[in-house]
Each structure stands twice: as structure tokens, then as C-alpha cells.
Design a protein around this motif. Structure first.
Motif, short mmCIF file in Angstrom:
data_model
loop_
_atom_site.label_atom_id
_atom_site.label_comp_id
_atom_site.label_asym_id
_atom_site.label_seq_id
_atom_site.Cartn_x
_atom_site.Cartn_y
_atom_site.Cartn_z
N GLN A 42 -1.90 -17.40 112.93
CA GLN A 42 -2.60 -17.62 111.67
C GLN A 42 -4.01 -18.14 111.91
N ALA A 43 -4.16 -19.01 112.89
CA ALA A 43 -5.49 -19.54 113.23
C ALA A 43 -6.40 -18.43 113.73
N GLN A 44 -5.87 -17.49 114.49
CA GLN A 44 -6.67 -16.36 114.96
C GLN A 44 -7.12 -15.48 113.81
N ASP A 45 -6.25 -15.30 112.82
CA ASP A 45 -6.62 -14.53 111.63
C ASP A 45 -7.76 -15.22 110.88
N ILE A 46 -7.64 -16.54 110.73
CA ILE A 46 -8.68 -17.30 110.04
C ILE A 46 -9.99 -17.21 110.81
N LEU A 47 -9.91 -17.34 112.14
CA LEU A 47 -11.10 -17.25 112.98
C LEU A 47 -11.79 -15.90 112.82
N GLN A 48 -10.99 -14.84 112.86
CA GLN A 48 -11.53 -13.49 112.71
C GLN A 48 -12.21 -13.32 111.35
N ASP A 49 -11.52 -13.74 110.29
CA ASP A 49 -12.11 -13.64 108.95
C ASP A 49 -13.38 -14.47 108.85
N GLY A 50 -13.36 -15.64 109.46
CA GLY A 50 -14.52 -16.51 109.42
C GLY A 50 -15.73 -15.90 110.10
N PHE A 51 -15.52 -15.30 111.27
CA PHE A 51 -16.65 -14.68 111.97
C PHE A 51 -17.17 -13.45 111.24
N ILE A 52 -16.30 -12.74 110.57
CA ILE A 52 -16.76 -11.61 109.76
C ILE A 52 -17.69 -12.14 108.66
N LYS A 53 -17.31 -13.25 108.04
CA LYS A 53 -18.16 -13.86 107.01
C LYS A 53 -19.48 -14.35 107.60
N ALA A 64 -32.16 -25.09 107.86
CA ALA A 64 -32.42 -26.47 107.46
C ALA A 64 -31.53 -27.44 108.22
N GLY A 65 -30.32 -27.04 108.50
CA GLY A 65 -29.38 -27.88 109.23
C GLY A 65 -29.02 -27.22 110.54
N SER A 66 -27.96 -27.72 111.15
CA SER A 66 -27.56 -27.14 112.43
C SER A 66 -26.80 -25.83 112.20
N PHE A 67 -26.98 -24.92 113.11
CA PHE A 67 -26.31 -23.63 113.03
C PHE A 67 -24.80 -23.81 113.21
N GLU A 68 -24.43 -24.67 114.14
CA GLU A 68 -23.01 -24.92 114.37
C GLU A 68 -22.35 -25.51 113.12
N GLY A 69 -23.03 -26.42 112.45
CA GLY A 69 -22.51 -26.99 111.21
C GLY A 69 -22.33 -25.95 110.13
N TRP A 70 -23.26 -25.00 110.07
CA TRP A 70 -23.18 -23.92 109.09
C TRP A 70 -21.95 -23.04 109.38
N ILE A 71 -21.75 -22.70 110.64
CA ILE A 71 -20.58 -21.89 111.02
C ILE A 71 -19.30 -22.67 110.74
N ARG A 72 -19.30 -23.95 111.08
CA ARG A 72 -18.13 -24.80 110.86
C ARG A 72 -17.74 -24.82 109.38
N ARG A 73 -18.72 -24.93 108.50
CA ARG A 73 -18.45 -24.95 107.07
C ARG A 73 -17.82 -23.63 106.63
N ILE A 74 -18.29 -22.51 107.16
CA ILE A 74 -17.70 -21.21 106.82
C ILE A 74 -16.25 -21.15 107.28
N MET A 75 -15.98 -21.65 108.48
CA MET A 75 -14.61 -21.63 109.00
C MET A 75 -13.67 -22.49 108.16
N VAL A 76 -14.12 -23.67 107.77
CA VAL A 76 -13.29 -24.55 106.95
C VAL A 76 -13.02 -23.90 105.60
N ASN A 77 -14.05 -23.35 104.99
CA ASN A 77 -13.87 -22.68 103.69
C ASN A 77 -12.95 -21.47 103.81
#
Length: 93
Positions: A42-53, A64-77
């Protein structure tokens, strides 16, 4: 490659930049996905969907902020969205 170079390459649709971005952040983002998932699959599915987004909406990154933080927010959402979509199936168990 720096984050700036990765973003610029991804904006151009460069598959090498996309691959490098994935390699640079997949491990960290997988650990985030594991916190929200009921198992590795399930985590791999979420990761895949997150990177597509990430790749579809990278033009929205405003630097404006960190790129890693931006990616992290997409993954959490993405993980939260995944949970909302599947919560009914958990209630039936």
C-alpha cells in the motif's frame, strides 16, 4: 544534480531529470508513506501516486520553501486521500 536542476529538467519533461528526482527522494518519501499505509504494498502505491502528482504539478512549485518539503506535503496529502478512498473497505472488515 541540484534541486534547481531537477525542477528545471522536470519542467522540460526530461526523463533523466525525473528519474534522478525519484532516486533522490524515493527513500525518504517511502518512509512517510509507510507511516500512513497498512503495509509495504500500500505504501508503494501511495508513493507511486504521489510521484505522479509531483511530476504533473511541478510547475506549481514556487521556490518559496524547500523542494523536499513541497514533495513531502504532496505525499502526505496523497496518503490521506488514499485512506479516505479506502476507509469504507476497512469498515466492512
Amino acid at each position: 544534480m541540484t534541486d534547481e536542476q531537477l525542477v528545471a529538467g522536470c519542467l522540460k519533461g526530461d526523463p533523466v531529470a525525473q528519474k534522478n528526482l525519484y532516486k533522490a527522494y524515493a527513500r525518504k518519501m517511502m518512509s512517510i508513506c509507510m507511516r500512513y499505509a497498512n503495509g509495504r504494498e500500500q505504501a508503494q502505491d501511495i508513493l507511486q501516486d504521489g510521484f505522479i502528482k509531483v511530476f504533473k504539478s511541478i510547475f506549481k512549485f514556487n521556490r518559496a520553501g524547500s523542494f523536499e518539503g513541497w514533495i513531502r506535503r504532496i505525499m502526505v496529502n496523497t496518503a490521506i486521500d488514499h485512506f479516505r478512498r479506502t476507509k469504507n473497505s476497512y469498515l466492512l472488515l
